[in-house]
Design a protein around this motif. Structure first.
Motif, PDB file in Angstrom:
ATOM      1  N   GLU A 198       0.873  -1.180   0.000  1.00  0.00           N
ATOM      2  CA  GLU A 198       0.000   0.000   0.000  1.00  0.00           C
ATOM      3  C   GLU A 198       0.900   1.218   0.000  1.00  0.00           C
ATOM      4  N   LYS A 199       0.541   2.208  -0.806  1.00  0.00           N
ATOM      5  CA  LYS A 199       1.311   3.447  -0.882  1.00  0.00           C
ATOM      6  C   LYS A 199       0.341   4.612  -0.958  1.00  0.00           C
ATOM      7  N   SER A 200       0.572   5.615  -0.131  1.00  0.00           N
ATOM      8  CA  SER A 200      -0.183   6.862  -0.205  1.00  0.00           C
ATOM      9  C   SER A 200       0.787   7.969  -0.567  1.00  0.00           C
ATOM     10  N   GLY A 201       0.303   8.926  -1.351  1.00  0.00           N
ATOM     11  CA  GLY A 201       1.157  10.046  -1.732  1.00  0.00           C
ATOM     12  C   GLY A 201       0.616  10.755  -2.955  1.00  0.00           C
ATOM     13  N   ARG A 202       1.459  11.532  -3.574  1.00  0.00           N
ATOM     14  CA  ARG A 202       1.104  12.254  -4.785  1.00  0.00           C
ATOM     15  C   ARG A 202       1.116  11.296  -5.978  1.00  0.00           C
ATOM     16  N   ARG A 203       0.390  11.669  -7.011  1.00  0.00           N
ATOM     17  CA  ARG A 203       0.284  10.819  -8.199  1.00  0.00           C
ATOM     18  C   ARG A 203       1.662  10.467  -8.761  1.00  0.00           C
ATOM     19  N   ASN A 204       2.585  11.436  -8.822  1.00  0.00           N
ATOM     20  CA  ASN A 204       3.905  11.155  -9.396  1.00  0.00           C
ATOM     21  C   ASN A 204       4.685  10.144  -8.552  1.00  0.00           C
ATOM     22  N   GLU A 205       4.504  10.142  -7.227  1.00  0.00           N
ATOM     23  CA  GLU A 205       5.176   9.163  -6.365  1.00  0.00           C
ATOM     24  C   GLU A 205       4.645   7.759  -6.635  1.00  0.00           C
ATOM     25  N   ILE A 206       3.330   7.671  -6.799  1.00  0.00           N
ATOM     26  CA  ILE A 206       2.698   6.374  -7.063  1.00  0.00           C
ATOM     27  C   ILE A 206       3.123   5.854  -8.426  1.00  0.00           C
ATOM     28  N   GLU A 207       3.153   6.730  -9.415  1.00  0.00           N
ATOM     29  CA  GLU A 207       3.564   6.316 -10.762  1.00  0.00           C
ATOM     30  C   GLU A 207       5.026   5.889 -10.790  1.00  0.00           C
ATOM     31  N   SER A 208       5.867   6.557 -10.024  1.00  0.00           N
ATOM     32  CA  SER A 208       7.280   6.184  -9.943  1.00  0.00           C
ATOM     33  C   SER A 208       7.432   4.788  -9.340  1.00  0.00           C
ATOM     34  N   LEU A 209       6.694   4.513  -8.271  1.00  0.00           N
ATOM     35  CA  LEU A 209       6.726   3.186  -7.654  1.00  0.00           C
ATOM     36  C   LEU A 209       6.207   2.135  -8.633  1.00  0.00           C
ATOM     37  N   ARG A 210       5.166   2.466  -9.367  1.00  0.00           N
ATOM     38  CA  ARG A 210       4.608   1.517 -10.344  1.00  0.00           C
ATOM     39  C   ARG A 210       5.636   1.182 -11.427  1.00  0.00           C
ATOM     40  N   ARG A 211       6.344   2.198 -11.902  1.00  0.00           N
ATOM     41  CA  ARG A 211       7.393   1.948 -12.917  1.00  0.00           C
ATOM     42  C   ARG A 211       8.487   1.048 -12.354  1.00  0.00           C
ATOM     43  N   ASP A 212       8.893   1.319 -11.097  1.00  0.00           N
ATOM     44  CA  ASP A 212       9.955   0.519 -10.476  1.00  0.00           C
ATOM     45  C   ASP A 212       9.533  -0.938 -10.290  1.00  0.00           C
ATOM     46  N   LEU A 213       8.274  -1.152  -9.886  1.00  0.00           N
ATOM     47  CA  LEU A 213       7.796  -2.517  -9.644  1.00  0.00           C
ATOM     48  C   LEU A 213       7.430  -3.249 -10.928  1.00  0.00           C
ATOM     49  N   ASN A 214       7.088  -2.506 -11.950  1.00  0.00           N
ATOM     50  CA  ASN A 214       6.676  -3.108 -13.225  1.00  0.00           C
ATOM     51  C   ASN A 214       7.762  -4.009 -13.805  1.00  0.00           C
ATOM     52  N   VAL A 215       9.007  -3.676 -13.551  1.00  0.00           N
ATOM     53  CA  VAL A 215      10.145  -4.464 -14.022  1.00  0.00           C
ATOM     54  C   VAL A 215      10.060  -5.900 -13.501  1.00  0.00           C
ATOM     55  N   PHE A 216       9.542  -6.065 -12.297  1.00  0.00           N
ATOM     56  CA  PHE A 216       9.474  -7.381 -11.652  1.00  0.00           C
ATOM     57  C   PHE A 216       8.153  -8.092 -11.921  1.00  0.00           C
ATOM     58  N   GLY A 217       7.155  -7.353 -12.381  1.00  0.00           N
ATOM     59  CA  GLY A 217       5.834  -7.927 -12.649  1.00  0.00           C
ATOM     60  C   GLY A 217       4.848  -7.604 -11.545  1.00  0.00           C
ATOM     61  N   ILE A 218       3.771  -6.975 -11.926  1.00  0.00           N
ATOM     62  CA  ILE A 218       2.702  -6.625 -10.998  1.00  0.00           C
ATOM     63  C   ILE A 218       1.504  -7.486 -11.347  1.00  0.00           C
ATOM     64  N   MET A 219       0.997  -8.236 -10.371  1.00  0.00           N
ATOM     65  CA  MET A 219      -0.170  -9.095 -10.610  1.00  0.00           C
ATOM     66  C   MET A 219      -1.450  -8.256 -10.686  1.00  0.00           C
ATOM     67  N   GLN A 220      -1.573  -7.263  -9.791  1.00  0.00           N
ATOM     68  CA  GLN A 220      -2.724  -6.368  -9.779  1.00  0.00           C
ATOM     69  C   GLN A 220      -2.268  -5.005  -9.277  1.00  0.00           C
ATOM     70  N   PHE A 221      -2.943  -3.973  -9.774  1.00  0.00           N
ATOM     71  CA  PHE A 221      -2.677  -2.608  -9.335  1.00  0.00           C
ATOM     72  C   PHE A 221      -3.996  -1.863  -9.301  1.00  0.00           C
ATOM     73  N   VAL A 222      -4.204  -1.069  -8.252  1.00  0.00           N
ATOM     74  CA  VAL A 222      -5.392  -0.221  -8.170  1.00  0.00           C
ATOM     75  C   VAL A 222      -5.007   1.074  -7.461  1.00  0.00           C
ATOM     76  N   ARG A 223      -5.526   2.179  -7.991  1.00  0.00           N
ATOM     77  CA  ARG A 223      -5.269   3.479  -7.376  1.00  0.00           C
ATOM     78  C   ARG A 223      -6.608   4.120  -7.058  1.00  0.00           C
ATOM     79  N   ALA A 224      -6.730   4.668  -5.865  1.00  0.00           N
ATOM     80  CA  ALA A 224      -7.949   5.368  -5.466  1.00  0.00           C
ATOM     81  C   ALA A 224      -7.858   6.812  -5.937  1.00  0.00           C
TER      82      ALA A 224
END
Length: 179
Positions: free
Chosen positions: A129-155
């Motif tokens: 779980e991550k809370s923050g600004r949109r750019n922080e969340i997108e940065s984390l998503r890019r970093d994790l995408n390299v390893f494979g994300i099974m599911q992602f959801v943003r509120a």
């Protein structure tokens, strides 16, 4: 006069009635305005809900839309705010294969550096779980995408204004009128 398109957070205080979301979204649809995020919850007054809607529009469009919202019977009050006038955050969750947590030390570094929080771990997956600004969340998503994300959801965005809003008096008057 060409106005600059900016990000606005629109707050709409409403009664909780069926079909209101459709009417609110239709106001944006008629003007060909895309909703970037939409969150709804109870407000600070019982029986009054608050929509928080993020859109990229001009200020004159924001003023017109507020006027349209306030014509809706169930809308008590509507406001628009510039980003610099609000304190806001978004939240998200990532589901990732558990094996990666133990086999890829870089993932642990990514989690720590991003201030993400592990919500649950089992044999098949773990959830961040991550809370923050949109750019922080997108940065984390890019970093994790390299390893494979099974599911992602943003509120959607949640926000409060920096300045005092006089909406509390309006809402209390509404609440007292309906009791």
């Amino acid at each position: 006069m060409n106005e600059e398109i900016k990000t606005f957070t629109i707050s709409i205080y409403t009664e909780n009635n069926i079909g209101l979301l459709n009417r609110i979204s239709a106001i944006f649809q008629r003007r060909h305005i895309n909703i970037e995020s939409l969150t709804t919850s109870q407000s600070e007054i019982d029986g009054v809900n608050r929509f928080v809607i993020v859109v990229n529009i001009t200020e004159s469009q924001a003023k017109k839309i507020i006027g349209q919202f306030e014509k809706q019977v169930e809308v008590i009050k509507a406001y628009y705010h510039k980003d610099e006038d609000t304190i806001y955050t978004e939240s998200c969750m990532f589901k990732i294969k558990s094996a990666l947590l133990f086999e890829e030390p870089q993932i642990q570094n990514i989690i720590k550096e991003s201030n993400a929080r592990i919500v649950t771990v089992n044999k098949e997956f773990f959830v961040l779980e991550k809370s923050g600004r949109r750019n922080e969340i997108e940065s984390l998503r890019r970093d994790l995408n390299v390893f494979g994300i099974m599911q992602f959801v943003r509120a959607g965005r949640i926000a409060v204004t920096k300045d005092e809003m006089k909406v509390t008096e309006v809402l209390m008057a509404f609440n007292n009128h309906n009791n």
